[in-house]
Design an enzyme around this catalytic site. Structure first.
Site, PDB file in Angstrom:
ATOM      1  N   LYS A  11       0.690  -0.962   0.101  1.00  0.00           N
ATOM      2  CA  LYS A  11      -0.070  -0.144   0.121  1.00  0.00           C
ATOM      3  C   LYS A  11       0.986   1.254  -0.023  1.00  0.00           C
ATOM      4  O   LYS A  11       0.537   2.198  -0.827  1.00  0.00           O
ATOM      5  CB  LYS A  11      -0.823   0.063   1.153  1.00  0.00           C
ATOM      6  CG  LYS A  11      -1.813  -1.089   1.283  1.00  0.00           C
ATOM      7  CD  LYS A  11      -2.710  -0.974   2.747  1.00  0.00           C
ATOM      8  CE  LYS A  11      -2.017  -1.125   4.052  1.00  0.00           C
ATOM      9  NZ  LYS A  11      -1.367  -2.243   4.276  1.00  0.00           N
ATOM     10  N   ARG A  53      -9.312   1.278   8.703  1.00  0.00           N
ATOM     11  CA  ARG A  53      -8.903   0.012   9.004  1.00  0.00           C
ATOM     12  C   ARG A  53      -9.966  -0.826   9.771  1.00  0.00           C
ATOM     13  O   ARG A  53      -9.736  -1.937  10.421  1.00  0.00           O
ATOM     14  CB  ARG A  53      -7.521  -0.036   9.752  1.00  0.00           C
ATOM     15  CG  ARG A  53      -6.300  -0.462   9.032  1.00  0.00           C
ATOM     16  CD  ARG A  53      -5.054  -0.396  10.037  1.00  0.00           C
ATOM     17  NE  ARG A  53      -4.107  -0.950   9.668  1.00  0.00           N
ATOM     18  CZ  ARG A  53      -3.037  -0.631   9.258  1.00  0.00           C
ATOM     19  NH1 ARG A  53      -2.893   0.699   8.872  1.00  0.00           N
ATOM     20  NH2 ARG A  53      -1.858  -1.331   9.024  1.00  0.00           N
ATOM     21  N   ARG A 110      11.525  -6.220   4.530  1.00  0.00           N
ATOM     22  CA  ARG A 110      11.181  -4.714   4.324  1.00  0.00           C
ATOM     23  C   ARG A 110      12.267  -4.063   5.410  1.00  0.00           C
ATOM     24  O   ARG A 110      12.490  -4.349   6.694  1.00  0.00           O
ATOM     25  CB  ARG A 110       9.807  -4.382   5.110  1.00  0.00           C
ATOM     26  CG  ARG A 110       9.441  -2.996   5.225  1.00  0.00           C
ATOM     27  CD  ARG A 110       8.090  -2.284   5.180  1.00  0.00           C
ATOM     28  NE  ARG A 110       7.300  -3.120   6.169  1.00  0.00           N
ATOM     29  CZ  ARG A 110       5.926  -2.514   6.315  1.00  0.00           C
ATOM     30  NH1 ARG A 110       5.395  -1.967   5.423  1.00  0.00           N
ATOM     31  NH2 ARG A 110       5.185  -3.144   7.342  1.00  0.00           N
ATOM     32  N   ARG A 153      11.504  -2.702  11.316  1.00  0.00           N
ATOM     33  CA  ARG A 153      10.755  -2.192  12.171  1.00  0.00           C
ATOM     34  C   ARG A 153      10.406  -3.318  13.199  1.00  0.00           C
ATOM     35  O   ARG A 153      10.262  -4.652  13.045  1.00  0.00           O
ATOM     36  CB  ARG A 153       9.472  -1.810  11.317  1.00  0.00           C
ATOM     37  CG  ARG A 153       9.168  -0.407  11.183  1.00  0.00           C
ATOM     38  CD  ARG A 153       8.192  -0.287  10.082  1.00  0.00           C
ATOM     39  NE  ARG A 153       6.836  -0.776  10.601  1.00  0.00           N
ATOM     40  CZ  ARG A 153       5.762  -0.543   9.814  1.00  0.00           C
ATOM     41  NH1 ARG A 153       5.897   0.253   8.736  1.00  0.00           N
ATOM     42  NH2 ARG A 153       4.674  -0.936  10.303  1.00  0.00           N
ATOM     43  N   ARG A 190      -0.512  -9.232  13.338  1.00  0.00           N
ATOM     44  CA  ARG A 190      -1.156  -8.251  12.488  1.00  0.00           C
ATOM     45  C   ARG A 190      -1.943  -8.991  11.460  1.00  0.00           C
ATOM     46  O   ARG A 190      -3.006  -8.139  10.991  1.00  0.00           O
ATOM     47  CB  ARG A 190       0.059  -7.374  11.820  1.00  0.00           C
ATOM     48  CG  ARG A 190       0.836  -6.503  13.202  1.00  0.00           C
ATOM     49  CD  ARG A 190       2.103  -5.924  12.553  1.00  0.00           C
ATOM     50  NE  ARG A 190       1.898  -4.833  11.591  1.00  0.00           N
ATOM     51  CZ  ARG A 190       2.687  -4.385  10.755  1.00  0.00           C
ATOM     52  NH1 ARG A 190       3.988  -4.912  10.771  1.00  0.00           N
ATOM     53  NH2 ARG A 190       2.747  -3.900   9.858  1.00  0.00           N
TER      54      ARG A 190
HETATM   55  P1  ADP Z   1       2.348  -1.812   3.248  1.00  0.00           P
HETATM   56  O1  ADP Z   1       2.372  -0.425   3.119  1.00  0.00           O
HETATM   57  O2  ADP Z   1       1.267  -2.225   2.615  1.00  0.00           O
HETATM   58  O3  ADP Z   1       2.663  -2.355   4.393  1.00  0.00           O
HETATM   59  P2  ADP Z   1       4.875  -1.681   1.786  1.00  0.00           P
HETATM   60  O4  ADP Z   1       4.550  -0.668   0.484  1.00  0.00           O
HETATM   61  O5  ADP Z   1       5.682  -0.827   2.817  1.00  0.00           O
HETATM   62  O6  ADP Z   1       3.352  -2.114   2.347  1.00  0.00           O
HETATM   63  O7  ADP Z   1       5.723  -2.886   1.226  1.00  0.00           O
HETATM   64  C1  ADP Z   1       6.063  -4.036   2.165  1.00  0.00           C
HETATM   65  C2  ADP Z   1       7.416  -4.487   1.743  1.00  0.00           C
HETATM   66  O8  ADP Z   1       7.295  -4.960   0.520  1.00  0.00           O
HETATM   67  C3  ADP Z   1       8.275  -3.458   1.439  1.00  0.00           C
HETATM   68  O9  ADP Z   1       9.627  -3.919   1.572  1.00  0.00           O
HETATM   69  C4  ADP Z   1       8.377  -3.237  -0.150  1.00  0.00           C
HETATM   70  O10 ADP Z   1       9.659  -2.440  -0.754  1.00  0.00           O
HETATM   71  C5  ADP Z   1       8.093  -4.414  -0.734  1.00  0.00           C
HETATM   72  N1  ADP Z   1       7.186  -4.218  -1.730  1.00  0.00           N
HETATM   73  C6  ADP Z   1       5.986  -3.511  -2.150  1.00  0.00           C
HETATM   74  N2  ADP Z   1       5.676  -4.026  -3.167  1.00  0.00           N
HETATM   75  C7  ADP Z   1       6.241  -4.931  -3.735  1.00  0.00           C
HETATM   76  C8  ADP Z   1       5.943  -5.680  -4.778  1.00  0.00           C
HETATM   77  N3  ADP Z   1       4.873  -5.697  -5.815  1.00  0.00           N
HETATM   78  N4  ADP Z   1       6.815  -6.785  -4.892  1.00  0.00           N
HETATM   79  C9  ADP Z   1       7.725  -7.114  -4.232  1.00  0.00           C
HETATM   80  N5  ADP Z   1       7.917  -6.462  -3.091  1.00  0.00           N
HETATM   81  C10 ADP Z   1       7.227  -5.416  -2.887  1.00  0.00           C
HETATM   82  P1  ADP Z   2       1.441  -1.761   7.605  1.00  0.00           P
HETATM   83  O1  ADP Z   2       0.836  -0.845   6.454  1.00  0.00           O
HETATM   84  O2  ADP Z   2       2.671  -2.444   7.420  1.00  0.00           O
HETATM   85  O3  ADP Z   2       0.181  -2.543   8.076  1.00  0.00           O
HETATM   86  P2  ADP Z   2       1.239   0.654   9.075  1.00  0.00           P
HETATM   87  O4  ADP Z   2       2.498   1.539   9.025  1.00  0.00           O
HETATM   88  O5  ADP Z   2       0.235   1.070   8.092  1.00  0.00           O
HETATM   89  O6  ADP Z   2       1.806  -0.689   8.881  1.00  0.00           O
HETATM   90  O7  ADP Z   2       0.668   0.576  10.619  1.00  0.00           O
HETATM   91  C1  ADP Z   2       1.619   0.287  11.423  1.00  0.00           C
HETATM   92  C2  ADP Z   2       0.735   0.087  12.841  1.00  0.00           C
HETATM   93  O8  ADP Z   2       0.122   1.356  13.188  1.00  0.00           O
HETATM   94  C3  ADP Z   2      -0.529  -0.858  12.778  1.00  0.00           C
HETATM   95  O9  ADP Z   2      -0.322  -2.223  13.137  1.00  0.00           O
HETATM   96  C4  ADP Z   2      -1.515  -0.388  13.874  1.00  0.00           C
HETATM   97  O10 ADP Z   2      -1.011  -0.662  15.232  1.00  0.00           O
HETATM   98  C5  ADP Z   2      -1.232   1.233  13.681  1.00  0.00           C
HETATM   99  N1  ADP Z   2      -2.373   1.690  12.768  1.00  0.00           N
HETATM  100  C6  ADP Z   2      -1.951   2.292  11.633  1.00  0.00           C
HETATM  101  N2  ADP Z   2      -3.113   2.717  10.864  1.00  0.00           N
HETATM  102  C7  ADP Z   2      -3.976   2.610  11.853  1.00  0.00           C
HETATM  103  C8  ADP Z   2      -5.439   2.616  11.849  1.00  0.00           C
HETATM  104  N3  ADP Z   2      -6.142   3.369  10.907  1.00  0.00           N
HETATM  105  N4  ADP Z   2      -6.366   2.260  12.698  1.00  0.00           N
HETATM  106  C9  ADP Z   2      -5.526   1.795  13.964  1.00  0.00           C
HETATM  107  N5  ADP Z   2      -4.302   1.664  14.224  1.00  0.00           N
HETATM  108  C10 ADP Z   2      -3.501   1.803  13.000  1.00  0.00           C
END
Ligand code: ADP
Ligand code: ADP
Ligand code: ZN
Length: 214
Positions: free
Chosen positions: A13, A88, A127, A160, A171
């Site tokens: 995302k 979420r 990541r 992280r 998660r």
């Molecule tokens: P989210 O915001 O949904 O948690 P991220 O954008 O941080 O996800 O992506 C999670 C991990 O996967 C990061 O290390 C990112 O560089 C990698 N990643 C994102 N999109 C892809 C893809 N299409 N193929 C492989 N790795 C990806």
């Molecule tokens: P990812 O995309 O890898 O799931 P985020 O960076 O979006 O991680 O979120 C990290 C953490 O921050 C989540 O696991 C949650 O604890 C908190 N968080 C982020 N966005 C929200 C939301 N909209 N509602 C509740 N908790 C949130």
């Protein structure tokens, strides 16, 4: 254009939201980034949020919703924005809908980046995040040009705490219980678009721009 990104933790995302923000010149609003920035700054909100984040749980809606509503009311959001990691929960989605409709507005798209659970754990363990500017990398799929150093600000990258496998499992189950119902919610609203998040990140971006248009 008002867009929200749906998808499991690690689906991509943030990666896609950043590119969309750049292409369409709209702010990228990530609740995870906002919480992490608060944590770093040592605010009361940051301290409270950390208790939940460390356990892989969602931060309560009471700490999350107003924060986002204030952010999207700002001047730079008047031509739209991309929300990454919000809503979420169904109550968060309802609050967003009410706040928008009070202003005669509505979301344009909910983009679901679909990645099965089995891909998520490996993706998350690779990541790496910049603790200074928030940029995200992957040791295999999006490696920085200098090993383990942020391309943008030269800070050493970290894994992280909540990307360690035990927390990622938690998660994922929280995602299935509390966030996945939003897919049905936005499908019923007629604005859901699904992309295959297992494809290469450039291909995923193409699929998204096909949906959003030039
Ligand atoms: P989210 O915001 O949904 O948690 P991220 O954008 O941080 O996800 O992506 C999670 C991990 O996967 C990061 O290390 C990112 O560089 C990698 N990643 C994102 N999109 C892809 C893809 N299409 N193929 C492989 N790795 C990806
Ligand atoms: P990812 O995309 O890898 O799931 P985020 O960076 O979006 O991680 O979120 C990290 C953490 O921050 C989540 O696991 C949650 O604890 C908190 N968080 C982020 N966005 C929200 C939301 N909209 N509602 C509740 N908790 C949130
Ligand atoms: Zn950086």
């Amino acid at each position: 254009m008002k867009i929200i990104m749906l998808g499991a933790p690690g689906a991509g995302k943030g990666t896609q939201a950043e590119r969309i923000a750049e292409k369409y010149q709209i702010p990228h609003i990530s609740t995870g980034d906002i919480f992490r920035a608060n944590l770093k700054a040592g605010t009361e909100l940051g301290k409270k949020a950390k208790e939940y984040m460390d356990q892989g749980l969602l931060v309560p809606d009471s700490l999350t919703v107003d924060l986002v509503m204030d952010r999207i009311a700002k001047e730079d959001c008047k031509n739209g924005y991309i929300l990454d990691g919000f809503p979420r929960t169904i109550p968060q989605a309802e609050s967003l809908k009410e706040a928008l409709s009070a202003r005669g507005e509505a979301l344009d798209y909910a983009i679901d980046v679909n990645v099965p659970d089995e891909n998520i754990i490996t993706r998350m363990s690779g990541r790496r995040a910049c603790p200074n500017c928030g940029s995200t990398y992957h040791i295999v799929y999006a490696a920085p040009s200098k090993e383990n150093v942020c391309d943008k600000c030269e800070t050493a990258l970290i894994l992280r705490d909540d990307d360690k496998p035990e927390t990622v499992q938690k998660r994922l189950s929280v995602y299935h219980e509390q966030t996945q119902p939003l897919i049905e919610y936005y499908a019923s609203a007629g604005i859901l678009r699904t992309v295959d998040g297992t494809r290469d990140m450039n291909q995923v971006f193409e699929d998204i721009t096909d949906i959003l248009g030039a």
